[in-house]
Design an enzyme around this catalytic site. Structure first.
Site, PDB file in Angstrom:
ATOM      1  N   SER A 183     -12.456  -2.658 -17.561  1.00  0.00           N
ATOM      2  CA  SER A 183     -12.267  -1.679 -16.488  1.00  0.00           C
ATOM      3  C   SER A 183     -13.334  -0.595 -16.464  1.00  0.00           C
ATOM      4  CB  SER A 183     -10.885  -1.033 -16.603  1.00  0.00           C
ATOM      5  OG  SER A 183     -10.717  -0.415 -17.867  1.00  0.00           O
ATOM      6  N   ILE A 184     -13.898  -0.256 -17.615  1.00  0.00           N
ATOM      7  CA  ILE A 184     -14.938   0.776 -17.641  1.00  0.00           C
ATOM      8  C   ILE A 184     -16.176   0.292 -16.908  1.00  0.00           C
ATOM      9  CG2 ILE A 184     -16.310   2.304 -19.121  1.00  0.00           C
ATOM     10  CD1 ILE A 184     -14.192   1.982 -21.277  1.00  0.00           C
TER      11      ILE A 184
END
Length: 241
Positions: free
Chosen positions: A11-12
């Site tokens: 997700s980063i």
């Protein structure tokens, strides 16, 4: 065609093209020099990432990326016995999975620049605050991740990069060099603030420059407007063909 730089992570990475994101900043740095391709998958660990390899570089690909960033580990380091244990991958398997991803990339392009990024540090109080904001009274008392465990995965990531002769970014250590990193760099104890994105972008550019992918030394894909003779514009383009 412009060379491609692929960002492969969780997700980063998926969020990296949001306003102030490190991927968006990297695309700006390499504007008209290379295309930055985001392949981020929120919630994924390295075990699940292995199923994506043939989509990352399809079989028969004739022009693989010039560089790929591998940025996993934050989910692998989720603790057993907590509410995110389905994401947990033992550290030994994490190492082997990263190795398999690297081998896949190098099989297609031995000269590809591959960079490993460690998971970021974890602000455990920030994770608890986030859980309370989402689940209210049903939130568990213990965070699903700890900074200590993230550090174990980060250390192994750096050691593996050295073993494989790859560049790496120890984001876990780098962020903790700054006082107040817990709030300055992390929005919810794990994901990056605008300042956190900025420091990661800075580190990626540093590593690329130290290798052979310095944006300032790369040519534009087509002539700069100052090189175009408005009376005979075709001449400028013929010189690039």
């Amino acid at each position: 065609m412009r060379p491609q730089i692929v960002l492969f992570g969780d997700s980063i990475t998926e969020q990296s093209f949001r306003p102030g994101g490190w991927g968006a900043a990297l695309a700006d740095t390499y504007s008209r020099k290379a295309d930055v391709i985001v392949r981020g998958y929120g919630g994924y660990n390295t075990r699940w990432a292995l199923f994506l390899l043939n989509h990352l570089i399809p079989l028969g690909c004739t022009k693989p990326p010039v560089a790929t960033i591998i940025f996993f580990g934050a989910n692998d380091a989720a603790l057993l016995g907590r509410n995110n244990e389905r994401q947990h991958v033992p550290v030994e398997e994490y190492e082997e999975n990263i190795r398999r991803i690297v081998n896949h990339l190098k099989e297609y392009s031995p000269t590809m620049l591959v960079v490993l990024i460690t998971p970021p540090p974890v602000n455990e109080e920030g994770r608890k605050e986030y859980a309370r904001s989402v689940y209210g009274e049903k939130a568990v008392d213990l965070p699903e991740r700890t900074n200590e465990m993230a550090g174990v995965y980060a250390k192994l990531c750096v050691e593996l990069a050295k073993e494989l002769g790859l560049s790496s970014i120890n984001l876990w250590s780098k962020m903790q060099e700054t006082e107040g990193w817990e709030k300055k760099f992390l929005s919810d104890g794990l994901h990056l603030t605008e300042e956190g994105n900025a420091i990661l972008h800075q580190e990626v550019v540093r590593v690329f420059n130290e290798a052979w992918l310095c944006a300032s030394e790369m040519p534009y894909d087509f002539p700069h407007h100052s090189e175009i003779d408005w009376r005979n514009p075709e001449n400028a383009f013929q010189q690039r063909c």
